[in-house]
Design an enzyme around this catalytic site. Structure first.
Site, PDB file in Angstrom:
ATOM      1  N   GLY A 118     -13.924 -22.818  17.756  1.00  0.00           N
ATOM      2  CA  GLY A 118     -13.801 -22.149  18.892  1.00  0.00           C
ATOM      3  C   GLY A 118     -14.421 -22.722  19.754  1.00  0.00           C
ATOM      4  N   SER A 119     -15.407 -22.299  20.383  1.00  0.00           N
ATOM      5  CA  SER A 119     -15.911 -22.511  22.413  1.00  0.00           C
ATOM      6  C   SER A 119     -17.078 -23.757  21.885  1.00  0.00           C
ATOM      7  CB  SER A 119     -15.713 -21.562  23.207  1.00  0.00           C
ATOM      8  OG  SER A 119     -14.726 -20.928  23.681  1.00  0.00           O
TER       9      SER A 119
END
Length: 533
Positions: free
Chosen positions: A267-268
């Protein structure tokens, strides 16, 4: 004709006589062979079979694993006078044995059978005092793990013959540091092995993970503390875990060393690498503007959106702080597909991590790396890494730009590799962004009074049947402290956490970040980081 017939009868009689003698001789040889096999098997049972292993200590000299002697009870059934009575008498000393099973084994036609393993010296003495014929003991070595599950995934475990099956235990066998490979064991003692981990950190991490698993009703959780300056791993664990002296627990489907053997779309958190790449390429500065006003087309009617979009042009620093998917994708496109892949490869994110424990997974990424792959990978979708690998690469962004090979050994004498992968200037900018994100971005939930830390959250939708599921998440948080000159990296993960009643959501800022906060708060003192208040 009669004479010829008489010779034939004599010939047949002689042939039959020698045949009978031959059969008797062969039968006698077989009988002797069986008797020898019986004796050999009995001798085998009484011989020491398990190998000796070195003691394992944590970095401060606290014991993690040691050999202890125990005894296994066997029987030679043909010498047992009364199987039923013998089994009952054994049960008076070993009340937990299965009486029917032991009786059945004592009736066996086998030369010898095992009855019970891992008995104490007292139990052995009590059984010998019964004076039962046909019973014997084999002295063997078993492994003792005084800290239980606190370091199970790192230390590993052994089989019944004391051979390493996982973790550092398996590494010792692979490196030929156990007794079968060392000559003259009496003169050359097995040298103790000192790990880089601190058992205090292991205990703290495990308590935080187990409580978080319950608090957020999650499937799994994990964490690692890494020394960014020399690559030593101070602590690493994941839950659910297991007891290393009960190795069967490690075979359960949910027992996985998620930090080094689990593969996830991070993810981020991956945006930290995209930002560093953009800055190091020379094509961007912190003030470079990137249009994030509208969703970005990604082909075949697919669009990239921001989770909490600002719907306006953002500076590069804002792309980082607001965790813009659109901005990250445009950064990757501007640098170029080939350069994007080369940069991630240089950081070690596309190759299998090289370290001592064998449970290390190989990254997964597209074989044909196209523009759309660069777009999605820039914000953490489309590439799978292990959390440990992510932490090692993140350390290179913050320690001045040096990628260091991680190690589980204290003051490792092995030639650990290191390489410059980022300019010192870019590394300094990344430290500033990490610190800024703790004040204005998603990391603001994880501020600790007295410790200057920097960090970045990551929230990724999980994939089921080839599709992303919006209500299932894999969350992570990467932190560095003290952020002015980062010495330690802390990465926490939590798999499919649920929102606590009364809170807004279940993104990483609400679970993975608080986990890292507690770990840092409880470990900073003995790691030598003093509060600045």
């Amino acid at each position: 004709m009669r004479i010829k017939y008489s010779y034939s009868k004599r010939y047949i009689a002689v042939f039959l006589l020698f045949s009978c003698l031959y059969i008797l001789l062969m039968a006698r040889l077989v009988w002797f062979g069986l008797q020898r096999k019986d004796a050999e098997d009995a001798a085998y049972a009484m011989t020491e079979l398990t190998q000796e292993r070195p003691d394992i200590f944590d970095r401060n000299g606290l014991l993690l694993a040691r050999d202890i002697h125990s005894f296994s009870l066997f029987a030679q059934p043909r010498h047992v006078l009364n199987p039923e009575e013998t089994a009952k008498l054994i049960k008076t000393v070993l009340p937990n044995i299965d009486l029917d099973l032991v009786t059945s084994r004592l009736r066996s036609k086998q030369p010898f059978v095992w009855l019970e393993r891992n008995l104490s010296l007292q139990q052995k003495s009590e059984i010998m005092a019964l004076g039962l014929p046909g019973l014997g003991f084999r002295t063997h070595i078993s492994r003792f793990y005084p800290n239980g599950a606190d370091a199970a995934y790192v230390v590993g475990y052994v089989d019944v013959d004391n051979k390493g099956l996982a973790g550092i235990e398996k590494y010792l066998d692979e490196q030929k540091l156990t007794s079968p490979h060392i000559r003259d064991l009496e003169k050359e003692k097995l040298k103790a092995v000192y790990l880089s981990i601190d058992i205090r950190g292991q205990a703290i991490i495990r308590s935080v993970l187990e409580r978080s698993l319950k608090t957020y009703n999650a499937q799994a959780a994990g964490a690692v503390i890494l020394n960014a300056e020399n690559g030593e791993i101070l602590a690493m664990d994941s839950v659910p875990s297991f007891m290393p002296d009960v190795p069967g627990q490690a075979l359960n489907a949910d027992r996985l060393n998620r930090m080094s053997a689990g593969l996830y779309e991070m993810g981020s958190v991956i945006k930290i690498f995209t930002t560093a790449m953009a800055l190091d390429s020379g094509k961007f500065t912190l003030d470079s503007m990137i249009d994030a006003s509208h969703p970005l087309a990604a082909g075949r009617g697919q669009y990239i959106h921001d989770f909490h979009g600002k719907n306006r042009p953002l500076s590069l620093s804002e792309v980082f702080i607001y965790s813009s998917n659109i901005g990250s994708a445009k950064e990757a496109l501007a640098v170029g597909v080939d350069q994007h892949k080369k940069f991630l490869d240089k950081l070690g994110l596309l190759t299998k991590l090289d370290t001592e424990i064998p449970e290390v997974a190989r990254p997964v990424f597209p074989k044909k790396w196209k523009a759309v792959n660069s777009m999605t990978i820039s914000f953490g979708h489309g590439m799978m890494n292990t959390p440990l690998q992510t932490a090692v690469s993140a350390a290179a962004l913050l320690n001045g730009g040096i990628l260091r090979q991680p190690t589980f050994l204290r003051n490792s004498r092995a030639p650990l590799r290191s390489a410059r992968v980022l300019s010192p200037k870019t590394s300094q900018i990344m430290r500033n962004l990490f610190a800024l994100n703790m004040k204005q971005g998603s990391g603001r939930f994880a501020n600790i009074q007295g410790y200057n830390i920097g960090g970045k959250t990551g929230t990724a939708e999980k994939v089921e049947n080839g599709k992303y599921v919006k209500n299932q998440r894999f969350n992570s948080f990467i932190a560095a402290f003290p952020i002015e000159h980062p010495k330690y990296i802390v990465l926490t993960i939590i798999d499919n956490p649920q929102a606590i009643p009364g809170r807004i959501g279940s993104t990483a800022g609400y679970n993975a970040a608080p986990m890292a906060v507690e770990i840092i708060n409880r470990c900073a003192n003995f790691l030598g980081v003093r509060p600045n208040i």
